[in-house]
Design an enzyme around this catalytic site. Structure first.
Site, PDB file in Angstrom:
ATOM      1  N   GLY A   1      -8.488   0.435   0.327  1.00 63.28           N
ATOM      2  CA  GLY A   1      -8.853   1.842   0.210  1.00 63.28           C
ATOM      3  C   GLY A   1      -7.651   2.742  -0.046  1.00 63.28           C
ATOM      4  O   GLY A   1      -7.643   3.899   0.355  1.00 63.28           O
TER       5      GLY A   1
ATOM      6  N   GLY B   1      -6.216   3.042  -3.260  1.00 64.53           N
ATOM      7  CA  GLY B   1      -6.097   3.317  -4.694  1.00 64.53           C
ATOM      8  C   GLY B   1      -5.337   2.258  -5.452  1.00 64.53           C
ATOM      9  O   GLY B   1      -4.904   2.482  -6.579  1.00 64.53           O
ATOM     10  N   LEU B   2      -5.163   1.086  -4.836  1.00 67.88           N
ATOM     11  CA  LEU B   2      -4.393   0.023  -5.485  1.00 67.88           C
ATOM     12  C   LEU B   2      -5.272  -1.190  -5.776  1.00 67.88           C
ATOM     13  O   LEU B   2      -4.796  -2.263  -6.080  1.00 67.88           O
ATOM     14  CB  LEU B   2      -3.171  -0.348  -4.630  1.00 67.88           C
TER      15      LEU B   2
ATOM     16  N   ASP C   1     -10.262  -1.625 -12.862  1.00 67.61           N
ATOM     17  CA  ASP C   1      -9.648  -2.420 -11.792  1.00 67.61           C
ATOM     18  C   ASP C   1      -9.791  -3.915 -12.011  1.00 67.61           C
ATOM     19  O   ASP C   1      -8.847  -4.680 -11.815  1.00 67.61           O
ATOM     20  CB  ASP C   1     -10.255  -2.035 -10.438  1.00 67.61           C
TER      21      ASP C   1
HETATM   22  P1  ADP Z   1      -9.585  -0.127  -3.182  1.00 63.64           P
HETATM   23  O1  ADP Z   1     -10.179  -1.095  -4.150  1.00 63.64           O
HETATM   24  O2  ADP Z   1      -8.970   1.052  -3.878  1.00 63.64           O
HETATM   25  O3  ADP Z   1      -8.652  -0.745  -2.225  1.00 63.64           O
HETATM   26  P2  ADP Z   1     -12.359   0.129  -2.378  1.00 63.64           P
HETATM   27  O4  ADP Z   1     -13.089   1.114  -1.541  1.00 63.64           O
HETATM   28  O5  ADP Z   1     -12.806  -0.068  -3.778  1.00 63.64           O
HETATM   29  O6  ADP Z   1     -10.796   0.482  -2.317  1.00 63.64           O
HETATM   30  O7  ADP Z   1     -12.430  -1.316  -1.699  1.00 63.64           O
HETATM   31  C1  ADP Z   1     -11.984  -1.524  -0.384  1.00 63.64           C
HETATM   32  C2  ADP Z   1     -12.959  -2.467   0.318  1.00 63.64           C
HETATM   33  O8  ADP Z   1     -12.864  -3.795  -0.238  1.00 63.64           O
HETATM   34  C3  ADP Z   1     -12.630  -2.656   1.793  1.00 63.64           C
HETATM   35  O9  ADP Z   1     -13.203  -1.616   2.581  1.00 63.64           O
HETATM   36  C4  ADP Z   1     -13.275  -4.005   2.065  1.00 63.64           C
HETATM   37  O10 ADP Z   1     -14.669  -3.874   2.246  1.00 63.64           O
HETATM   38  C5  ADP Z   1     -13.056  -4.765   0.763  1.00 63.64           C
HETATM   39  N1  ADP Z   1     -11.824  -5.613   0.821  1.00 63.64           N
HETATM   40  C6  ADP Z   1     -10.746  -5.512   0.024  1.00 63.64           C
HETATM   41  N2  ADP Z   1      -9.805  -6.437   0.352  1.00 63.64           N
HETATM   42  C7  ADP Z   1     -10.288  -7.145   1.392  1.00 63.64           C
HETATM   43  C8  ADP Z   1      -9.797  -8.228   2.203  1.00 63.64           C
HETATM   44  N3  ADP Z   1      -8.591  -8.756   2.011  1.00 63.64           N
HETATM   45  N4  ADP Z   1     -10.592  -8.678   3.190  1.00 63.64           N
HETATM   46  C9  ADP Z   1     -11.810  -8.143   3.401  1.00 63.64           C
HETATM   47  N5  ADP Z   1     -12.331  -7.134   2.679  1.00 63.64           N
HETATM   48  C10 ADP Z   1     -11.603  -6.637   1.678  1.00 63.64           C
HETATM   49 MG    MG Z   2     -11.815  -0.750  -5.405  1.00 58.19          MG
END
Ligand code: ADP
Ligand code: MG
Length: 366
Positions: free
Chosen positions: A111, A113-114, A161
């Site tokens: 969450g 932005g990366l 992305d």
């Molecule tokens: P961003 O892609 O910018 O980091 P998003 O809101 O699109 O933000 O996605 C973040 C969500 O992806 C997290 O809240 C989680 O649900 C999931 N996520 C990402 N990486 C992991 C991880 N390593 N383990 C578990 N869930 C993950």
């Molecule tokens: Mg995302």
């Protein structure tokens, strides 16, 4: 026939930072992401059953496990939706899977932005592609990753992305035309480097605050298109800006951001390709213009991000800075003089601390 080799497979995919071109990808426009050192890794062992057992080492112990049966995927607003979404979408597309055990570990902050979500989808799909001999090229894999978010998780994200996670690297930016998936690699000009600072304010693309979230912005763009009777905002250029005067003020601002942002991506790519003297200064100026447009027209910034950007651009070793990623928190990307990014990052953090803000930013790149 399904390949049931019980061999353990390791795969990974990188996070990305978008240099410029924000909220343009779901409008058929242009983006310019580049890979970052932070990655998501998957260790996957196929099983002779339909059972999927997953574990994320990034989640708290009591929330880090999830188990389900292939064919019985159900979205529950849980991180495992991203995994269930992958197996559900692959099955829908006709790919044959078996059950598996998978362990996920990532240093891409979530969450921020990366693009941790695309790194997760792409790393898992890479592992499944190898485990079950799926006939999937890198672009198709990215497109299925987007479907996972759109159709299963409920985040109406564009294609940037997943394309970045599947195709970009740290050497050069990926200039992508999201309308036709044509892409080329474009290197940064000499004399500069990138700095990424995570503000410590996180967002959720799938379930953000009502009214101020990613899906709302997407609907606002669709409303602009309907009122202007066009297919996508990509159909309009700078010369069409006067046409926006017929729109309600908020919708007009959203559309203006997308149209001017597309023009900024094209200008940035031209500057990078020409690599003439003064290129880094021009690029930095575009970064800041993009930030102002996101802040004022698209209203996806937050005070913590605005402060970080303002502190950055006051630094003598900085050419430009902007909010990067979907917004409502997240990270900034800063273009600094070559060899100065680390020191600039530390100066920005110090100055930020002095202002007594609650969030705790961190330097992620270099
Ligand atoms: P961003 O892609 O910018 O980091 P998003 O809101 O699109 O933000 O996605 C973040 C969500 O992806 C997290 O809240 C989680 O649900 C999931 N996520 C990402 N990486 C992991 C991880 N390593 N383990 C578990 N869930 C993950
Ligand atoms: Mg995302």
């Amino acid at each position: 026939m399904i390949n049931s080799t019980p061999k353990t497979i390791f795969s990974s995919a990188a996070g990305r930072v978008n240099l410029i071109g924000e909220h343009t990808d779901y409008n058929g426009g242009f983006v310019l992401p580049i890979g970052i050192p932070q990655r998501t890794s998957v260790r996957l062992t196929p099983q002779n059953s339909r059972q999927v057992r997953i574990k994320s080492l990034n989640m708290k112990v009591d929330d880090g496990h999830f188990e389900y049966e292939l064919g019985k995927e159900r979205a529950t607003k849980h991180w495992a939706d991203y995994i269930q979404g992958v197996t559900a979408i692959l099955a829908k597309e006709g790919f044959l899977l078996q059950g598996f055990d998978a362990e996920i570990q990532s240093d891409v902050p979530m969450g921020s932005g990366l693009s941790s979500s695309a790194a997760l989808e792409v790393s898992l799909m890479r592992a499944l592609r190898e485990a079950f001999n799926l006939k999937l090229d890198d672009v198709s894999l990215a497109r299925l990753g987007q479907k996972v978010e759109n159709d299963f998780v409920g985040a109406r994200v564009g294609i940037m992305d997943q394309m970045a996670a599947s195709l970009a690297d740290q050497e050069a930016a990926l200039f992508l035309d999201t309308r036709n998936f044509v892409y080329e690699r474009v290197a940064l000009p000499k004399g500069c480097e990138l700095l990424v600072i995570n503000s410590g304010v996180s967002h959720q693309n799938a379930h953000g605050a009502p009214g101020a979230n990613y899906n709302t912005r997407r609907s606002e763009c669709e409303s602009a298109c309907a009122q202007l009777k066009i297919h996508e905002l990509r159909d309009l250029g700078l010369e069409d800006l006067p046409k926006l005067d017929t729109l309600p003020e908020v919708i007009k601002r959203r559309a203006r951001h997308v149209i001017t942002e597309n023009a900024r991506v094209l200008a940035a790519v031209e500057i990078m390709k020409e690599a003439k003297p003064g290129a880094v200064e021009k690029l930095g100026k575009l970064f800041y213009e993009s930030h102002v447009s996101q802040r004022d027209d698209y209203t996806v910034s937050v005070p913590e991000i605005d402060l970080l950007v303002e502190l950055a651009i006051k630094d003598a070793d900085v050419f430009g800075a902007r909010l990067t990623g979907g917004g409502f928190g997240g990270s900034i990307v800063v273009l600094t003089k070559e060899g100065k990014a680390e020191a600039v990052g530390q100066r920005i953090l110090q100055a930020y601390k002095l202002q007594g803000n609650k969030s705790h930013p961190t330097v992620l790149v270099p």
